[in-house]
Design a protein around this motif. Structure first.
Motif, PDB file in Angstrom:
ATOM      1  N   GLU A  60       0.849  -1.180   0.000  1.00  0.00           N
ATOM      2  CA  GLU A  60       0.000   0.000   0.000  1.00  0.00           C
ATOM      3  C   GLU A  60       0.889   1.235   0.000  1.00  0.00           C
ATOM      4  O   GLU A  60       1.961   1.243   0.619  1.00  0.00           O
ATOM      5  CB  GLU A  60      -0.903  -0.006   1.235  1.00  0.00           C
ATOM      6  CG  GLU A  60      -2.066   0.957   1.145  1.00  0.00           C
ATOM      7  CD  GLU A  60      -3.050   0.755   2.283  1.00  0.00           C
ATOM      8  OE1 GLU A  60      -4.082   1.459   2.286  1.00  0.00           O
ATOM      9  OE2 GLU A  60      -2.790  -0.077   3.162  1.00  0.00           O
ATOM     10  N   ASN A  61       0.447   2.280  -0.677  1.00  0.00           N
ATOM     11  CA  ASN A  61       1.326   3.419  -0.897  1.00  0.00           C
ATOM     12  C   ASN A  61       0.564   4.728  -0.818  1.00  0.00           C
ATOM     13  O   ASN A  61      -0.544   4.855  -1.337  1.00  0.00           O
ATOM     14  CB  ASN A  61       1.976   3.288  -2.284  1.00  0.00           C
ATOM     15  CG  ASN A  61       2.899   4.440  -2.610  1.00  0.00           C
ATOM     16  OD1 ASN A  61       3.782   4.769  -1.827  1.00  0.00           O
ATOM     17  ND2 ASN A  61       2.708   5.055  -3.777  1.00  0.00           N
ATOM     18  N   ASN A  62       1.169   5.703  -0.124  1.00  0.00           N
ATOM     19  CA  ASN A  62       0.731   7.093  -0.226  1.00  0.00           C
ATOM     20  C   ASN A  62       1.584   7.752  -1.296  1.00  0.00           C
ATOM     21  O   ASN A  62       2.788   7.961  -1.106  1.00  0.00           O
ATOM     22  CB  ASN A  62       0.923   7.827   1.110  1.00  0.00           C
ATOM     23  CG  ASN A  62      -0.061   7.374   2.163  1.00  0.00           C
ATOM     24  OD1 ASN A  62      -1.265   7.386   1.947  1.00  0.00           O
ATOM     25  ND2 ASN A  62       0.455   6.957   3.318  1.00  0.00           N
ATOM     26  N   GLY A  63       1.005   8.057  -2.435  1.00  0.00           N
ATOM     27  CA  GLY A  63       1.766   8.648  -3.529  1.00  0.00           C
ATOM     28  C   GLY A  63       1.493  10.132  -3.652  1.00  0.00           C
ATOM     29  O   GLY A  63       0.365  10.551  -3.941  1.00  0.00           O
ATOM     30  N   LEU A  64       2.503  10.948  -3.425  1.00  0.00           N
ATOM     31  CA  LEU A  64       2.386  12.406  -3.552  1.00  0.00           C
ATOM     32  C   LEU A  64       3.041  12.811  -4.867  1.00  0.00           C
ATOM     33  O   LEU A  64       4.262  12.701  -5.027  1.00  0.00           O
ATOM     34  CB  LEU A  64       3.057  13.112  -2.382  1.00  0.00           C
ATOM     35  CG  LEU A  64       2.626  12.668  -0.972  1.00  0.00           C
ATOM     36  CD1 LEU A  64       3.321  13.512   0.083  1.00  0.00           C
ATOM     37  CD2 LEU A  64       1.124  12.734  -0.822  1.00  0.00           C
ATOM     38  N   ALA A  65       2.244  13.262  -5.835  1.00  0.00           N
ATOM     39  CA  ALA A  65       2.740  13.554  -7.180  1.00  0.00           C
ATOM     40  C   ALA A  65       3.190  15.000  -7.301  1.00  0.00           C
ATOM     41  O   ALA A  65       2.515  15.921  -6.832  1.00  0.00           O
ATOM     42  CB  ALA A  65       1.659  13.253  -8.217  1.00  0.00           C
ATOM     43  N   GLY A  66       4.342  15.196  -7.927  1.00  0.00           N
ATOM     44  CA  GLY A  66       4.857  16.542  -8.118  1.00  0.00           C
ATOM     45  C   GLY A  66       5.999  16.558  -9.119  1.00  0.00           C
ATOM     46  O   GLY A  66       6.058  15.715 -10.024  1.00  0.00           O
ATOM     47  N   GLN A  67       6.934  17.489  -8.915  1.00  0.00           N
ATOM     48  CA  GLN A  67       8.058  17.659  -9.836  1.00  0.00           C
ATOM     49  C   GLN A  67       9.347  17.755  -9.034  1.00  0.00           C
ATOM     50  O   GLN A  67       9.406  18.403  -7.989  1.00  0.00           O
ATOM     51  CB  GLN A  67       7.865  18.920 -10.666  1.00  0.00           C
ATOM     52  CG  GLN A  67       8.924  19.127 -11.742  1.00  0.00           C
ATOM     53  CD  GLN A  67       8.660  20.390 -12.537  1.00  0.00           C
ATOM     54  OE1 GLN A  67       8.608  21.483 -11.981  1.00  0.00           O
ATOM     55  NE2 GLN A  67       8.496  20.248 -13.842  1.00  0.00           N
ATOM     56  N   VAL A  68      10.380  17.085  -9.541  1.00  0.00           N
ATOM     57  CA  VAL A  68      11.698  17.176  -8.910  1.00  0.00           C
ATOM     58  C   VAL A  68      12.276  18.563  -9.185  1.00  0.00           C
ATOM     59  O   VAL A  68      12.367  18.990 -10.348  1.00  0.00           O
ATOM     60  CB  VAL A  68      12.650  16.092  -9.453  1.00  0.00           C
ATOM     61  CG1 VAL A  68      14.054  16.256  -8.855  1.00  0.00           C
ATOM     62  CG2 VAL A  68      12.102  14.700  -9.156  1.00  0.00           C
ATOM     63  N   VAL A  69      12.655  19.258  -8.122  1.00  0.00           N
ATOM     64  CA  VAL A  69      13.216  20.606  -8.301  1.00  0.00           C
ATOM     65  C   VAL A  69      14.698  20.658  -7.967  1.00  0.00           C
ATOM     66  O   VAL A  69      15.339  21.698  -8.160  1.00  0.00           O
ATOM     67  CB  VAL A  69      12.447  21.640  -7.448  1.00  0.00           C
ATOM     68  CG1 VAL A  69      11.021  21.769  -7.939  1.00  0.00           C
ATOM     69  CG2 VAL A  69      12.488  21.280  -5.964  1.00  0.00           C
ATOM     70  N   GLY A  70      15.251  19.553  -7.492  1.00  0.00           N
ATOM     71  CA  GLY A  70      16.675  19.546  -7.186  1.00  0.00           C
ATOM     72  C   GLY A  70      17.024  18.420  -6.228  1.00  0.00           C
ATOM     73  O   GLY A  70      16.213  17.530  -5.951  1.00  0.00           O
ATOM     74  N   PHE A  71      18.265  18.505  -5.697  1.00  0.00           N
ATOM     75  CA  PHE A  71      18.759  17.493  -4.773  1.00  0.00           C
ATOM     76  C   PHE A  71      19.467  18.200  -3.627  1.00  0.00           C
ATOM     77  O   PHE A  71      20.110  19.237  -3.823  1.00  0.00           O
ATOM     78  CB  PHE A  71      19.718  16.535  -5.493  1.00  0.00           C
ATOM     79  CG  PHE A  71      19.045  15.759  -6.602  1.00  0.00           C
ATOM     80  CD1 PHE A  71      18.470  14.525  -6.365  1.00  0.00           C
ATOM     81  CD2 PHE A  71      18.975  16.289  -7.887  1.00  0.00           C
ATOM     82  CE1 PHE A  71      17.839  13.822  -7.378  1.00  0.00           C
ATOM     83  CE2 PHE A  71      18.342  15.603  -8.906  1.00  0.00           C
ATOM     84  CZ  PHE A  71      17.766  14.358  -8.651  1.00  0.00           C
ATOM     85  N   ASP A  72      19.341  17.623  -2.435  1.00  0.00           N
ATOM     86  CA  ASP A  72      19.904  18.252  -1.241  1.00  0.00           C
ATOM     87  C   ASP A  72      20.466  17.184  -0.335  1.00  0.00           C
ATOM     88  O   ASP A  72      19.720  16.341   0.188  1.00  0.00           O
ATOM     89  CB  ASP A  72      18.818  19.058  -0.523  1.00  0.00           C
ATOM     90  CG  ASP A  72      19.337  19.774   0.716  1.00  0.00           C
ATOM     91  OD1 ASP A  72      20.579  19.893   0.860  1.00  0.00           O
ATOM     92  OD2 ASP A  72      18.517  20.195   1.545  1.00  0.00           O
ATOM     93  N   ASP A  73      21.782  17.175  -0.198  1.00  0.00           N
ATOM     94  CA  ASP A  73      22.454  16.238   0.699  1.00  0.00           C
ATOM     95  C   ASP A  73      22.103  14.784   0.362  1.00  0.00           C
ATOM     96  O   ASP A  73      21.904  13.945   1.239  1.00  0.00           O
ATOM     97  CB  ASP A  73      22.081  16.562   2.155  1.00  0.00           C
ATOM     98  CG  ASP A  73      23.047  15.915   3.147  1.00  0.00           C
ATOM     99  OD1 ASP A  73      24.202  15.634   2.758  1.00  0.00           O
ATOM    100  OD2 ASP A  73      22.633  15.691   4.307  1.00  0.00           O
ATOM    101  N   GLY A  74      22.002  14.496  -0.939  1.00  0.00           N
ATOM    102  CA  GLY A  74      21.725  13.139  -1.382  1.00  0.00           C
ATOM    103  C   GLY A  74      20.251  12.803  -1.522  1.00  0.00           C
ATOM    104  O   GLY A  74      19.915  11.740  -2.044  1.00  0.00           O
ATOM    105  N   TYR A  75      19.382  13.679  -1.070  1.00  0.00           N
ATOM    106  CA  TYR A  75      17.938  13.452  -1.176  1.00  0.00           C
ATOM    107  C   TYR A  75      17.368  14.249  -2.347  1.00  0.00           C
ATOM    108  O   TYR A  75      17.813  15.351  -2.649  1.00  0.00           O
ATOM    109  CB  TYR A  75      17.222  13.883   0.107  1.00  0.00           C
ATOM    110  CG  TYR A  75      17.619  13.081   1.320  1.00  0.00           C
ATOM    111  CD1 TYR A  75      17.153  11.793   1.511  1.00  0.00           C
ATOM    112  CD2 TYR A  75      18.462  13.632   2.290  1.00  0.00           C
ATOM    113  CE1 TYR A  75      17.516  11.054   2.630  1.00  0.00           C
ATOM    114  CE2 TYR A  75      18.838  12.904   3.414  1.00  0.00           C
ATOM    115  CZ  TYR A  75      18.364  11.609   3.574  1.00  0.00           C
ATOM    116  OH  TYR A  75      18.722  10.878   4.682  1.00  0.00           O
ATOM    117  N   ALA A  76      16.340  13.650  -2.993  1.00  0.00           N
ATOM    118  CA  ALA A  76      15.617  14.392  -4.026  1.00  0.00           C
ATOM    119  C   ALA A  76      14.628  15.335  -3.348  1.00  0.00           C
ATOM    120  O   ALA A  76      14.076  15.027  -2.286  1.00  0.00           O
ATOM    121  CB  ALA A  76      14.877  13.425  -4.941  1.00  0.00           C
TER     122      ALA A  76
END
Length: 368
Positions: free
Chosen positions: A244-260
């Motif tokens: 089961e998944n909570n999917g939050l849809a959006g757009q990648v705006v960059g990366f910070d300390d290894g995280y999207a």
């Protein structure tokens, strides 16, 4: 796509395609390697290509392109009865006029095995499935679970190195289906036979398999161990289909300390582990399992936060499901373990929820 640690693949699909009209492809450019002794499940919704893949391996369908090999031998032009593959179907496919013992002996008789050896092998097979005293009964005198055991024994009695199973437990009730899952897995461990298993039941695939290939649109979306599929989905389809998944849809705006970093249409920003091919500007989905969300205790450990209003609380035995309305993030589900010290919010109450960056993954919104 070979199993880890495997030297030479036992089964290989190389650029396999299947079309019935020459235009639309049921299977498109399938590359797959299966290790000897592996339990591989083909999982996906109806029409995804999983059953067609199994039928191509069995020889009941012919590929429109590409090559299938078994233990180094090309199968494309080989008829089903010469492939030496065991097959188990959902409807058992037992001969109603034959006894249990005669059904199990059938693959041996068509292969010309001597009667004395047939009797020995059938006796061993009946003992293996713990139906030793029922060899003289007809299939109609057995329960569904017993009939499925007979179908298993018939597929294994001639000692094939590969057994194909097409939704074999689909006709059984829940309790019996779970029992048979462990029976099949026990036989797999004991015999060391290679099993390719088709199912649409994700729980079944996760319980039984060494690896699972998730199909959609005639292609494998991801093939991995059950743990990897659940914890590290490669795209939004896999995240939604497995568990089961909570999917939050959006757009990648960059990366910070290894995280999207993902921004929702309304401007809210979240961070999570980054899918391997993501780049700024990509449409993406934050995949988050409901059990990883906390009704915020304010302890400072959480990193992503969201506010919502409780719509409904559902009792599910070992846990409760809290359904939230969250505005920009849409519908949201939390699983709360059912312990004596759990304090739950009330329906209509505003709550803050939170989760760690490492407990979610931002994945490609597109399928493979």
């Amino acid at each position: 796509m070979a199993a880890s640690g495997a030297s030479e693949p036992f089964v290989t699909f190389s650029r396999i395609r299947k079309t019935y009209d020459g235009e639309s492809y049921v299977i498109r450019d399938l590359n797959l390697e299966i290790a000897e002794g592996e339990f591989l499940s083909l999982l996906g919704p109806s029409g995804s290509g999983k059953t067609t893949t199994l039928m191509l391996l069995a020889g009941f369908e012919s590929p429109s392109g590409g090559t299938i090999t078994l233990n180094g031998r090309t199968l494309n032009e080989l008829p089903p009865h010469k492939r030496d593959i065991g097959m188990v179907f959902q409807n058992y496919a037992l001969f109603p006029h034959m006894t249990v013992a005669e059904n199990i002996a059938f693959p041996l008789s068509v292969r010309g095995v001597a009667k004395a050896e047939q009797r020995e092998r059938v006796a061993r097979a009946l003992d293996m499935i713990e139906l030793g005293r029922l060899g003289g009964r007809k299939p109609s005198q057995l329960s569904g679970g017993q009939q499925q055991r007979v179908a298993l024994a018939r597929a294994l009695v001639f000692e094939p190195r590969l057994v194909l199973m097409d939704e074999p437990l689909g006709a059984l009730d829940k309790a019996l289906r779970e029992t048979m899952q462990y029976e099949i897995k026990r036989l797999h461990r004991r015999l060391g036979v290679t099993i390719v298993y088709v199912t649409h039941d994700q729980g079944e695939a996760l319980t039984m398999s060494d690896r699972v290939a998730v199909f959609e649109g005639g292609a494998i979306q991801q093939i991995a161990s059950p743990t990897s599929l659940y914890e590290d989905p490669e795209n939004a389809f896999v995240a939604d289909f497995i568990g089961e998944n909570n999917g939050l849809a959006g757009q990648v705006v960059g990366f910070d300390d290894g995280y999207a970093v993902l921004t929702l249409p309304g401007g809210r920003t979240f961070k999570g582990r980054a899918g391997g091919t993501l780049k700024p500007g990509d449409a993406a989905v934050l995949a988050l399992r409901p059990e990883r969300v906390t009704v915020d205790p304010g302890d400072g450990e959480a990193q992503n936060r969201l506010s919502g209003t409780v719509e409904e609380i559902i009792y599910c035995g070992d846990h409760r499901r809290i359904h939230l309305a969250t505005g920009q993030a849409g519908h949201f589900v939390i699983k709360v373990p059912n312990t004596q010290r759990t304090i739950l919010p009330a329906n209509g109450e505003p709550v803050d929820v939170s989760w760690r960056y490492d407990d979610c993954k931002i994945v490609d919104a597109r399928s493979a």
